[in-house]
Design a protein around this motif. Sequence first.
Motif, PDB file in Angstrom:
ATOM      1  N   THR A 121     -42.825  42.842  43.708  1.00 29.62           N
ATOM      2  CA  THR A 121     -41.935  42.495  44.826  1.00 29.62           C
ATOM      3  C   THR A 121     -42.670  41.616  45.843  1.00 29.62           C
ATOM      4  OG1 THR A 121     -40.866  44.620  44.499  1.00 29.62           O
ATOM      5  CG2 THR A 121     -40.377  43.479  46.560  1.00 29.62           C
ATOM      6  N   VAL A 125     -40.759  37.931  46.301  1.00 30.23           N
ATOM      7  CA  VAL A 125     -39.930  37.632  47.491  1.00 30.23           C
ATOM      8  C   VAL A 125     -40.185  36.200  48.022  1.00 30.23           C
ATOM      9  CG1 VAL A 125     -39.446  38.262  49.895  1.00 30.23           C
ATOM     10  CG2 VAL A 125     -39.405  40.015  48.102  1.00 30.23           C
ATOM     11  N   LEU A 172     -35.970  43.011  54.431  1.00 30.15           N
ATOM     12  CA  LEU A 172     -35.449  41.755  53.865  1.00 30.15           C
ATOM     13  C   LEU A 172     -34.072  41.400  54.402  1.00 30.15           C
ATOM     14  CD1 LEU A 172     -36.704  42.332  50.203  1.00 30.15           C
ATOM     15  CD2 LEU A 172     -37.811  41.038  52.037  1.00 30.15           C
TER      16      LEU A 172
END
Length: 256
Positions: A121, A125, A172
Motif C-alpha cells: 500500500t 498509493v 486517503l
Amino acid sequence: MRTVLITGASSGIGAACALELAKDKNYRLLLCARRVERLEELKSKIKDLNPACEVHSFKLDVRNADEVETTLSNLPQEWKNIDVLINNAGLSQGLDPIQTGDIGDWDRMIDTNVKGLLYVTRFVVPMMEDSKQAHIINIGSIAGKEVYPNGNVYCATKHAVDALNKAMRIDLLAKGIKVTAINPGMVETEFSEVRFHGDSNRAKSVYEGVTPLSGQDIAEIIVFALNRPAHVNINDLLVMPTVQATGTIVNRSNSK
Ligand SMILES: NC(=O)C1=CN([C@@H]2O[C@H](COP(=O)(O)OP(=O)(O)OC[C@H]3O[C@@H](n4cnc5c(N)ncnc54)[C@H](OP(=O)(O)O)[C@@H]3O)[C@@H](O)[C@H]2O)C=CC1
Ligand SMILES: CC(=O)[C@H](N)C(=O)O
C-alpha cells in the motif's frame, strides 16, 4: 480503462478476481505472487477468456519491503499508473493454542498479512496520483471481526487489517481514494492446505459436509464493489457461506 494490481494472484481468491475482471473490458491487470509459473498459467487462461485483456505479471514477495519498492518502481512505463489495488496476498499457518504455537508460523503470518499489506500500500498509493477512480480493496476475514479457538495470531493479523482498512479510509479521504474491506468466512481455496502445512486430508476435512464459498463468489462481490458509481463506497462487507454462523460454528448437516 482501470489498471488493477492484485497481490497473491497465483491462487484462490486472487486468481478468481483476475479471471472475473478479465471478462470486463474496462480493466487491465497487473498480477503478482511468488509462484510465477502459476501466474503464467493464469495468463493463458485469461487469454482464452478474453484475448483483448492486457495482462502484466511479475514475481513479488510482499514480505520484503525493498523488493516491493524496487519491483513496483521498475514496472514498465505503461504500467506505472495504478487505479485499483486488491490487497489479497495472505495466509494462515497453524491452528494451535498460543502456548505451543510455532514462532515461524507467527512471523510468516504477521510479515505477510500485516507488514506485506502495508509495504504494498505504501508504494502503490503514490502510483494512484493520476487516477480518477482510485480504489483499494483489502481482503480481511471473519477472523478480523471475531477471535476463534487457536486462531490467535491469524485472527490478530486480520484484526490489524480491519484497523488498517479504517485508517486508510481516513488518511486517503482527501485524495478521493475509495477503501473497501471484504471479509470472507469459509472459502475453499489453498488456504487450509497452507494452514495445515500441506496436510491435504486435514485441509479437505474443513469443507466436509458443507458448501463453502468459492473464490469466484468473492471475486464477483469485489467486481460489484469496484463498479459502484463514483459517489458510492462499500466500506466493509462480511460474507459467509449460508451454512456458517461464526468463524467456527458451521452446520454440516444441512448443506445448500
Ligand atoms: N480461504 C478462506 O477461507 C479465507 C481467506 N481469506 C484471505 O483471503 C486471501 C487469499 O487467500 P486464499 O485465496 O483463500 O488462499 P490461497 O492460499 O489460495 O491464496 C493465497 C495467495 O497469497 C499469495 N501469497 C502468500 N504469501 C505471499 C507472499 N509472501 N508474497 C506474495 N504473495 C503471497 C499466494 O501466492 P504465492 O504462494 O504464489 O506467493 C496465493 O496467491 C488471504 O488474505 C486470506 O487470509 C480470508 C478469509 C477466509
Ligand atoms: C473461519 C473462517 O471462515 C476462515 N476461513 C478462517 O479460517 O479464518
